[in-house]
Design a protein around this motif. Structure first.
Motif, PDB file in Angstrom:
ATOM      1  N   THR A 132       0.803  -1.163  -0.164  1.00 36.09           N
ATOM      2  CA  THR A 132       0.063   0.129  -0.089  1.00 36.09           C
ATOM      3  C   THR A 132       0.811   1.264  -0.175  1.00 36.09           C
ATOM      4  O   THR A 132       0.602   2.355  -0.814  1.00 36.09           O
ATOM      5  CB  THR A 132      -0.913   0.050   1.081  1.00 36.09           C
ATOM      6  OG1 THR A 132      -1.747  -1.070   1.219  1.00 36.09           O
ATOM      7  CG2 THR A 132      -1.824   1.213   1.336  1.00 36.09           C
ATOM      8  N   ILE A 135       2.826   1.784  -3.313  1.00 39.95           N
ATOM      9  CA  ILE A 135       1.843   2.216  -4.471  1.00 39.95           C
ATOM     10  C   ILE A 135       1.538   3.751  -4.271  1.00 39.95           C
ATOM     11  O   ILE A 135       1.448   4.541  -5.235  1.00 39.95           O
ATOM     12  CB  ILE A 135       0.321   1.536  -4.574  1.00 39.95           C
ATOM     13  CG1 ILE A 135       0.668   0.153  -4.793  1.00 39.95           C
ATOM     14  CG2 ILE A 135      -0.762   2.084  -5.355  1.00 39.95           C
ATOM     15  CD1 ILE A 135      -0.704  -0.851  -4.426  1.00 39.95           C
ATOM     16  N   ILE A 146      -6.222  -3.570  -3.297  1.00 38.28           N
ATOM     17  CA  ILE A 146      -5.525  -4.909  -3.701  1.00 38.28           C
ATOM     18  C   ILE A 146      -6.264  -5.986  -3.436  1.00 38.28           C
ATOM     19  O   ILE A 146      -6.761  -6.341  -2.461  1.00 38.28           O
ATOM     20  CB  ILE A 146      -4.219  -5.025  -2.604  1.00 38.28           C
ATOM     21  CG1 ILE A 146      -3.297  -3.951  -2.788  1.00 38.28           C
ATOM     22  CG2 ILE A 146      -3.277  -6.385  -2.974  1.00 38.28           C
ATOM     23  CD1 ILE A 146      -2.186  -3.846  -1.520  1.00 38.28           C
ATOM     24  N   ILE A 220      -3.902  -5.402  -8.568  1.00 34.89           N
ATOM     25  CA  ILE A 220      -3.897  -4.025  -8.060  1.00 34.89           C
ATOM     26  C   ILE A 220      -4.611  -3.332  -8.984  1.00 34.89           C
ATOM     27  O   ILE A 220      -4.478  -3.236 -10.147  1.00 34.89           O
ATOM     28  CB  ILE A 220      -2.424  -3.507  -7.995  1.00 34.89           C
ATOM     29  CG1 ILE A 220      -1.605  -4.235  -7.084  1.00 34.89           C
ATOM     30  CG2 ILE A 220      -2.646  -1.966  -7.438  1.00 34.89           C
ATOM     31  CD1 ILE A 220      -0.290  -3.530  -7.202  1.00 34.89           C
TER      32      ILE A 220
END
Length: 276
Positions: A132, A135, A146, A220
């Motif tokens: 996380t 990203i 996700i 994702i």
């Protein structure tokens, strides 16, 4: 790997890796400065050489010599100005290329550190948290999730994310819609028109399968980028591919570890019951 290298840890190796990139950037800047200085010195020496050659010539009168000299100098001035403009254009090109290389180096260095973080833990929740953060910080996504594939039901379910209520995201079957299709084929998906996009949980702006070789374990999905990021750069597409591979491996390893820990705990429980 030696004991000494183990003691340094991922953080130390990552710091050394960043230092290598920093030294490379400083060396590149010095080369650019030396290149520009040498180019101007060459132009200056050529001008002096021409001046000495011209001063040795003869003419009919002082006025004719001066007029001829002025014309020659004007012509040479024009040539020198054109060459200076050419040199400046080359320097700008070198500077732009340097900025691009430095940007890519920074991205690769960040990914290098992130990969260490991903593989430094076998806790499933910690792995999802690291993905996380990657990203958000590397890709620049504001709203994303996700989703992992349940191989028993062949359905994708959101397990972690940012900027979204995970319970609002639908469970998607393998092959259903854009997300299910990308999970089935293992191909990356990017929307064509990001400016006019309206959030649709079944139709994200980006869908990246998490693959171990050709085996997809999840995806994702990104629905919104940060305000300062209006579009994807070329390096982003490379980051998506690298991230998907690292993230998939880390998730798969952590799940296997969690399952083995549960089985071990169960076996130990049975052994304790039998011994009692």
């Amino acid at each position: 790997m030696t004991d000494r290298e183990d003691e340094r840890g991922p953080a130390k190796r990552a710091e050394e890796f960043l230092q290598v990139f920093k030294k490379g950037a400083e060396f590149t800047q010095e080369i650019l400065k030396d290149n520009e200085r040498l180019r101007y010195q060459i132009l200056e020496l050529e001008e002096r050489l021409k001046l000495r050659e011209d001063m040795g010539g003869t003419g009919d009168s002082v006025s004719d010599k001066l007029l001829e000299r002025i014309q020659v100098l004007e012509k040479e001035k024009k040539e020198i100005l054109e060459r200076i403009l050419h040199v400046e254009a080359e320097n700008v090109d070198f500077a732009n290329r340097y900025v691009e290389v430095e940007s890519e180096n920074n991205m690769l260095a960040n990914l290098y550190i992130a990969s260490y973080q991903l593989h430094s833990t076998l806790d499933f929740r910690e792995v999802l948290q690291v993905i996380t953060e990657i990203i958000i910080n590397l890709i620049g996504a504001e709203e994303f999730a996700i989703m992992l594939l349940d191989e028993k039901t062949n359905k994708l379910q959101a397990m972690a994310g940012e900027g979204l209520e995970l319970k609002e995201l639908p469970t998607i079957g393998l092959g259903e819609g854009v997300i299910g299709q990308m999970a089935k084929t293992g191909e990356n998906y990017f929307i064509d028109d990001m400016e006019n996009y309206v959030r649709d949980y079944a139709h994200p702006i980006v869908c990246i399968p998490l693959k171990i070789k050709e085996h997809v374990i999840g995806v994702i999905v990104i629905y919104k980028l940060l305000t300062q990021k209006s579009r994807f750069a070329e390096v982003d597409y490379e980051l998506f591919t690298l991230l998907a591979g690292h993230a998939a491996t880390a998730i798969f390893s952590s799940k296997l570890y969690s399952e083995s820990e549960r089985k071990l705990s169960t076996i130990q429980g049975f052994i304790e019951l039998l011994t009692k």
